[in-house]
Design a protein around this motif. Structure first.
Motif, short mmCIF file in Angstrom:
data_model
loop_
_atom_site.label_atom_id
_atom_site.label_comp_id
_atom_site.label_asym_id
_atom_site.label_seq_id
_atom_site.Cartn_x
_atom_site.Cartn_y
_atom_site.Cartn_z
N GLU A 80 11.50 -35.93 4.59
CA GLU A 80 11.32 -35.28 3.72
C GLU A 80 11.36 -33.93 4.79
OE1 GLU A 80 7.27 -33.87 1.40
OE2 GLU A 80 6.95 -35.63 3.14
N VAL A 81 10.75 -34.27 6.89
CA VAL A 81 10.34 -33.02 7.17
C VAL A 81 12.06 -32.62 7.17
CG1 VAL A 81 10.81 -32.64 10.30
CG2 VAL A 81 8.38 -33.71 8.94
N LEU A 82 12.83 -33.13 8.08
CA LEU A 82 14.06 -32.50 7.98
C LEU A 82 14.69 -32.24 6.81
CD1 LEU A 82 16.13 -36.00 9.73
CD2 LEU A 82 14.62 -34.03 10.56
N GLN A 83 14.51 -32.26 5.63
CA GLN A 83 14.85 -31.78 4.34
C GLN A 83 14.26 -30.88 4.37
OE1 GLN A 83 15.48 -34.61 1.49
NE2 GLN A 83 17.11 -32.90 0.82
N ILE A 84 13.16 -30.22 3.85
CA ILE A 84 12.71 -29.29 4.34
C ILE A 84 13.30 -27.68 5.92
CG2 ILE A 84 9.99 -27.74 4.97
CD1 ILE A 84 8.68 -30.17 3.43
N LEU A 85 13.22 -28.72 6.67
CA LEU A 85 13.68 -27.41 8.60
C LEU A 85 15.50 -27.47 7.65
CD1 LEU A 85 11.82 -29.19 10.81
CD2 LEU A 85 11.97 -27.23 10.15
N SER A 86 15.41 -28.28 6.93
CA SER A 86 17.23 -27.58 6.31
C SER A 86 17.89 -26.10 6.11
CB SER A 86 17.78 -29.14 5.63
OG SER A 86 17.61 -28.37 4.57
N GLU A 87 16.30 -26.44 5.56
CA GLU A 87 16.33 -24.66 4.75
C GLU A 87 15.99 -23.41 6.15
OE1 GLU A 87 13.17 -24.68 2.92
OE2 GLU A 87 13.39 -26.47 1.54
N GLY A 88 16.30 -24.06 6.93
CA GLY A 88 15.69 -23.29 7.99
C GLY A 88 14.59 -23.17 8.77
N PRO A 89 14.02 -22.44 10.04
CA PRO A 89 12.93 -22.55 11.33
C PRO A 89 11.58 -22.77 10.96
CG PRO A 89 14.17 -21.16 12.03
CD PRO A 89 14.81 -21.40 10.29
N LEU A 90 10.60 -22.81 10.58
CA LEU A 90 9.63 -22.67 9.61
C LEU A 90 8.82 -23.18 10.70
CD1 LEU A 90 9.38 -25.06 6.68
CD2 LEU A 90 9.53 -22.48 6.91
N ARG A 91 7.37 -22.03 10.65
CA ARG A 91 6.07 -22.43 10.75
C ARG A 91 5.02 -24.08 11.20
NH1 ARG A 91 4.06 -15.88 10.69
NH2 ARG A 91 5.55 -16.13 8.83
N ARG A 143 3.22 -27.55 3.51
CA ARG A 143 3.53 -28.19 2.30
C ARG A 143 3.64 -29.92 2.66
NH1 ARG A 143 9.25 -25.09 2.02
NH2 ARG A 143 10.16 -26.32 1.50
N GLY A 144 2.88 -30.03 3.11
CA GLY A 144 2.50 -31.40 3.21
C GLY A 144 3.17 -32.39 3.35
N THR A 145 4.12 -31.84 5.02
CA THR A 145 4.96 -32.68 5.66
C THR A 145 3.97 -33.68 6.15
OG1 THR A 145 4.99 -30.99 7.08
CG2 THR A 145 7.08 -31.06 5.21
N CYS A 146 4.24 -34.80 7.11
CA CYS A 146 3.38 -35.21 8.22
C CYS A 146 3.31 -35.18 9.17
CB CYS A 146 4.14 -37.27 7.82
SG CYS A 146 3.26 -38.31 8.76
N ARG A 147 2.75 -34.80 9.88
CA ARG A 147 2.37 -34.51 11.24
C ARG A 147 3.38 -35.18 12.37
NH1 ARG A 147 2.39 -29.33 14.03
NH2 ARG A 147 2.37 -30.14 15.78
N GLY A 148 2.50 -36.60 11.87
CA GLY A 148 3.72 -37.69 12.80
C GLY A 148 4.86 -38.06 12.76
N ALA A 149 5.76 -37.59 11.72
CA ALA A 149 7.24 -37.94 11.36
C ALA A 149 7.68 -36.49 12.69
CB ALA A 149 7.28 -37.75 9.72
#
Ligand code: ADP
Ligand code: ZN
Length: 802
Positions: A198-209, A216-222
């Protein structure tokens, strides 16, 4: 010999003034600093323009200098004075307008006492020393100007010192940013760890804060794991709103191989770079890779030590262009725009002034960015009317760009798929060189354009048609293939008017002569004025005849949205217009509907002309132009040109990559030249024909225009003043054969409660001198036309005649 300073006072006055420079300010008095001067009853801010020797006894003295070093370099001072002259503004106010709002420096002047001197009781000197003993130091503004002579003598004796005190700036708080690296495995290969995926998927759109990822509900540990494995890079960056641009929206891409036409354009530009003023039109069809030419030329300019300035119509709508510049040039880019918090805007401006960022990008007002050694000026989408400022100082940023480039000896690059006809006329006259990009850079074919004459269907159905049979079928086919669709309707709200079926009147704004637009959101429908933004609930009955027969008439994007949902219930549909965007900004959704659409989270995008420009959606194949005629009947000589431009831009969103594009163009004027030109894609015959019409009718670029507008709360008073203006203008213009048209009520006769009348001046030819002379005369003594509540406004080279 004394020193005198010429100062542009930031008040509505058209002349500059001389002041004596007291000894204590000699050191800091240099052109380009701001100062405080006595002016009328109160002190006023001003800009020091120049110094001269002189001993005029009648001069008042400068009170204070506000900047330890110039805030405007000599070229911008000169530009500001030209601006004030050309656009009929006060020089001081024009210069002030070139600085970021809330301009401030972190330095202030203070006075300190040295030693324990004393002075005769009751004297000014004694008063100052007393003040200093109390607090150790005094900020300059705290010393009343009547004590300035005493202050001078204390400074001469060396009893008091004048110093700059620099307040340390708290560093901006850094923020965490995350982006993918080149080692990131494809998200799909991580089936066994869905959180990481999920993390990689979301970041594939571009850098994020970091906080956006959390939201967006991602897991900090991941996320931490991904960083540890080197799949995700963590960075800290200051200044939140600017950071996305500086980090780049996308992963730095490998350099593209330019095609022949791009290569040729780049060669011509680089040949000219550094050899003095030259102007170019980069005429490239939609998707032809103009951005790549900007980037390469900017890279060459930078390598040769030149600064670069790029202006765009609206920065919020150009994330892709901004991202590309940021990815290529990183922190060498500064972004200036009104969406930034004042402090951030100031910091960006400072980075440019100090030479830390050599490439400045921004909207209209960025044309005043203090870029040093300016070598290249780019105006993207140069045909856009929004480059004209319509309030206060009514300047045209493209015109200013050409002027600035001329004085800086820089090259100007005007880019467009649908050049302004006036720019094109300059090409024909040999004033600009044209660089042509005739094909899409990705190899994609231009979209196929299908003209849909809705009149037949309307006759058959006895009703207005919003989505015609062919458009519906085309959209359905695209959705079946899993492609994306754009429906363009250049009118926001639910319906552009609410009309009484009994008396036929529309419900109008009480303060503007315009029908109110019905908007539907949560709760009851509202009526909104698109000019003054006042709103009121939908009335139960007609305000004119009191019958309860009010019906929405016509369609805006909200109504189209409703119909689209009914027609394609399975499709995911988003709306993007000024209203939707405002809502997205409020809730902090990144990129809002555009971002979601680009990520493939929706099938259909409904929008106004905010979706027309610059965006690149690879899976978008089908565009529906719901009503091509909306802007054709505007009371403006540029109506056909504007229609052609907007429709071509919208059509250009279709099929930009490997999937072929189709555009359904719904019209009731299939034979109109602008509509026909969009269909064939032939700019030149259309442009030549339109220019011939302009020449015949006596419009720009063949004859220069100026608009004088008189407004007031009392209709007849405003009308009388306007006719006095017209009479005077006729008298002044007779010998120069200037046409004076009017006075006539403005097409938008009432705006925000003020009645508006206008007088149009038309020079005998393309030169502005004759009409400018009339404006100068009238504005120098506006009293006869300006009662207490009357206002006289001058607009040279008007873009909006409303
Ligand atoms: P324009 O601004 O002229 O409408 P863009 O600059 O957005 O077009 O370019 C359209 C697309 O073409 C972009 O995806 C861009 O990366 C791509 N592109 C540009 N130049 C080239 C090239 N030389 N080869 C392949 N693709 C290119
Ligand atoms: Zn209104």
């Amino acid at each position: 010999m004394g020193l005198q300073a010429r100062v542009a006072v930031a008040r509505p006055v058209r002349t500059t003034f001389l002041y004596a420079v007291p000894d204590r300010l000699r050191q800091d008095a240099v052109p380009g600093v701001r100062c405080v001067v006595p002016f009328g009853r109160a002190p006023s801010a001003g800009f020091l323009l120049a110094l001269e020797e002189g001993d005029r006894a009648d001069l008042k003295s400068l009170h204070e200098i506000l900047d330890p070093q110039p805030c405007l370099p000599p070229d911008l001072l000169a530009l500001g004075l030209w601006l004030a002259g050309y656009y009929h503004s006060s020089p001081g106010e024009a210069l002030l307008g070139m600085l970021p709002p809330n301009f401030r420096t972190d330095a202030a002047v203070i006075y300190r006492a040295v030693g324990e001197e004393s002075a005769p009781a009751g004297s000014g000197e004694a008063k100052i020393l007393e003040l200093l003993r109390e607090s150790g130091e005094i900020a300059a503004p705290a010393i009343p100007s009547r004590l300035h002579p005493a202050l001078e003598s204390l400074l001469r004796e060396g009893t008091v010192l004048r110093q700059w005190k620099v307040r340390p700036r708290p560093p901006p708080k850094p923020e965490e940013w995350f982006r993918l690296t080149s080692d990131t495995p494809p998200a799909a290969s991580l089936l066994r760890s869905p959180r990481l995926q999920e993390v990689l998927q979301i970041l594939s759109e571009g850098p994020l804060r970091g906080r956006e990822l959390t939201a967006r509900g991602t897991c900090r540990g991941a996320l931490t794991r991904a960083v540890r494995r080197g799949w995700v890079e963590r960075r800290e960056a200051p200044s939140s709103a600017v950071a996305p641009a500086l980090l780049g929206f996308g992963i730095p891409e490998e350099e593209l191989r330019l095609n022949e036409e791009q290569e040729e354009a780049l060669r011509s530009l680089c040949e000219g770079l550094g050899l003095g003023y030259r102007s170019f039109l980069l005429h490239g069809v939609t998707g032809s890779g103009k951005t790549e030419v900007y980037l390469r030329t900017a890279a060459v300019a930078r390598a040769r030590g030149f600064g670069v300035l790029l202006i765009v119509p609206e920065i919020a709508l150009t994330p892709q262009l901004l991202g590309k510049f940021a990815a290529r040039f990183g922190a060498d880019v500064a972004v200036l725009h009104s969406g930034l918090a004042p402090r951030e805007r100031f910091l960006q401006w400072e980075r440019v002034r100090r030479g830390e960022a050599r490439i400045a990008i921004g909207a209209r007002s960025a044309i005043f960015a203090p870029v040093e050694r300016l070598g290249l000026l780019i105006v993207d989408e140069e045909h856009e009317p929004s480059f004209k400022q319509e309030e206060g100082l009514r300047y045209h940023a493209k015109h200013v760009a050409l002027m600035r480039a001329r004085t800086a000896g820089a090259i100007v690059l005007l880019g467009s798929a649908t050049p302004d006809l006036e720019t094109y006329a300059s090409v024909l006259a040999g004033r600009h060189s044209r660089l042509l990009l005739s094909a899409r850079a990705t190899g994609a074919k231009p979209p196929e354009i299908r003209l849909v004459d809705v009149r037949q269907e309307e006759k058959r159905r006895h009703a207005a048609v919003l989505l015609s049979g062919p458009l519906r079928a085309g959209v359905s086919r695209a959705l079946e293939r899993g492609e994306q669709v754009l429906l363009f309707l250049n009118r926001r709200g639910f319906s552009p008017a609410v009309v009484c079926r009994s008396c036929g009147e529309a419900v109008r704004c009480r303060r503007c002569s315009i029908a109110l637009t019905q908007h539907r959101g949560e709760g009851e429908p509202q009526l909104l004025c698109h000019y003054c933004a006042s709103r009121r609930p939908m009335p139960q009955s007609c305000p004119h005849c009191a019958e309860a027969c009010l019906m929405p008439s016509g369609a805006g994007t909200q109504r189209l949205m409703q119909l689209a949902k009914e027609t394609w219930p399975e499709a995911r549909i988003l709306r993007f217009d000024r209203d939707a965007n405002r809502a997205a900004v409020r809730t902090g959704a990144r990129g809002g509907a555009l971002g979601m659409f680009a990520r493939g989270e929706a099938d259909i995008l409904i929008g106004t002309q905010m979706v027309a420009k610059g965006h690149h959606f690879p899976k978008l194949t089908t565009v529906g132009i719901v009503d091509a005629d909306l802007s054709l009947n505007f009371p403006d000589f540029r109506a056909a040109e504007r229609t052609y431009q907007v429709l071509t831009q919208v059509a250009g969103r279709a099929g930009r990559e490997d999937l072929p594009g189709t555009v359904y163009l719904q019209t009731r004027n299939p034979h109109h030249p602008a509509v026909a030109a969009v269909t064939t894609g032939d700019y030149e015959p259309f442009a030549r024909a339109e220019l011939a019409i302009r020449e015949e009718a006596g419009f720009p670029p063949f004859r220069r225009l100026a608009l004088l507008r008189v407004s007031g709360r009392d209709r007849s008073e405003a009308e009388q003043a306007a006719s006095a203006v017209a009479t005077r203008a006729r008298l002044l213009g007779r010998s120069a054969s200037v046409d004076v048209l009017g006075p006539a009520p403005a097409p938008l006769e009432q705006l925000r409660g003020r009645f508006r009348f206008q007088v149009l001046l038309r020079a005998p030819g393309p030169e502005p001198a004759s009409v400018q002379a009339i404006l100068r005369h009238l504005l120098a003594d506006p009293k006869p036309y300006a009662g207490q509540d009357l206002r006289l406004q001058a607009d040279i080279d008007p873009v909006s005649l409303l």
